[in-house]
Design a protein around this motif. Sequence first.
Motif, PDB file in Angstrom:
ATOM      1  N   VAL A 173       0.872  -1.178   0.000  1.00  0.00           N
ATOM      2  CA  VAL A 173       0.000   0.000   0.000  1.00  0.00           C
ATOM      3  C   VAL A 173       0.910   1.230   0.000  1.00  0.00           C
ATOM      4  N   VAL A 174       0.985   1.922  -1.149  1.00  0.00           N
ATOM      5  CA  VAL A 174       1.888   3.075  -1.269  1.00  0.00           C
ATOM      6  C   VAL A 174       1.177   4.403  -1.048  1.00  0.00           C
ATOM      7  N   SER A 175      -0.142   4.397  -1.143  1.00  0.00           N
ATOM      8  CA  SER A 175      -0.938   5.586  -0.893  1.00  0.00           C
ATOM      9  C   SER A 175      -2.220   5.127  -0.217  1.00  0.00           C
ATOM     10  N   LEU A 176      -2.605   5.846   0.849  1.00  0.00           N
ATOM     11  CA  LEU A 176      -3.789   5.428   1.589  1.00  0.00           C
ATOM     12  C   LEU A 176      -4.501   6.652   2.145  1.00  0.00           C
ATOM     13  N   HIS A 177      -5.745   6.808   1.717  1.00  0.00           N
ATOM     14  CA  HIS A 177      -6.635   7.859   2.211  1.00  0.00           C
ATOM     15  C   HIS A 177      -7.956   7.174   2.520  1.00  0.00           C
ATOM     16  N   PRO A 178      -8.831   7.800   3.301  1.00  0.00           N
ATOM     17  CA  PRO A 178     -10.118   7.147   3.562  1.00  0.00           C
ATOM     18  C   PRO A 178     -10.883   6.816   2.274  1.00  0.00           C
ATOM     19  N   HIS A 179     -10.766   7.683   1.245  1.00  0.00           N
ATOM     20  CA  HIS A 179     -11.565   7.543   0.025  1.00  0.00           C
ATOM     21  C   HIS A 179     -10.813   6.883  -1.131  1.00  0.00           C
ATOM     22  N   ALA A 180      -9.538   6.562  -0.967  1.00  0.00           N
ATOM     23  CA  ALA A 180      -8.761   6.023  -2.088  1.00  0.00           C
ATOM     24  C   ALA A 180      -7.489   5.350  -1.580  1.00  0.00           C
ATOM     25  N   PHE A 181      -7.033   4.354  -2.365  1.00  0.00           N
ATOM     26  CA  PHE A 181      -5.754   3.727  -2.034  1.00  0.00           C
ATOM     27  C   PHE A 181      -5.089   3.203  -3.304  1.00  0.00           C
ATOM     28  N   VAL A 182      -3.757   3.048  -3.206  1.00  0.00           N
ATOM     29  CA  VAL A 182      -2.970   2.498  -4.305  1.00  0.00           C
ATOM     30  C   VAL A 182      -2.157   1.332  -3.762  1.00  0.00           C
ATOM     31  N   VAL A 183      -2.231   0.193  -4.473  1.00  0.00           N
ATOM     32  CA  VAL A 183      -1.406  -0.971  -4.161  1.00  0.00           C
ATOM     33  C   VAL A 183      -0.487  -1.198  -5.359  1.00  0.00           C
ATOM     34  N   VAL A 184       0.826  -1.329  -5.090  1.00  0.00           N
ATOM     35  CA  VAL A 184       1.805  -1.598  -6.139  1.00  0.00           C
ATOM     36  C   VAL A 184       2.280  -3.036  -5.988  1.00  0.00           C
ATOM     37  N   ASP A 185       2.193  -3.795  -7.101  1.00  0.00           N
ATOM     38  CA  ASP A 185       2.590  -5.202  -7.044  1.00  0.00           C
ATOM     39  C   ASP A 185       4.094  -5.365  -7.275  1.00  0.00           C
TER      40      ASP A 185
END
Length: 149
Positions: A51-63
């Motif tokens: 998980v490289v970015s995490l907000h209540p409304h959005a997130f990014v997972v990098v494989d």
Amino acid sequence: MTTVTSPLAGRAIGLAAVPDPVFSGAMVGPGTAIDPVRERSTAVAPVDGVVVSLHPHAFVVVDSQGHGVLVHLGIDTVQLNGEGFELLVDKGDTVARGQEIVRWDPAAVEAAGKSPICPVVALEATADALSELREDSDLKTGDTLFAWQ
């Protein structure tokens, strides 16, 4: 190749149907969108990764191949200041596909005057890098959304 799976149950509707020009114009990247079922639910990781970015409304997972997948829970939901969203992991955590990331309620988002539609975007990808794109079908959490070359 990376298989990206649905973080939510609902209906695949395609990015063109997202009521936001940044997403509908694929300016963030190619992908699809989900019109979620209107019940309290949990968005899960669409790939194994970090998980490289995490907000209540959005997130990014990098494989492990460096593919970043953005899951955006609703449109303009940043304006809700996290209300109605519960983070279940921390930025920097390693997660497995299907692991719970954010608990939220699409019906409450809609009641607050925001769209609950959820873009799922392949960051820094070209449209031709994606295949098997789901844009018009019912989805269960974990169903394949697209393949990323």
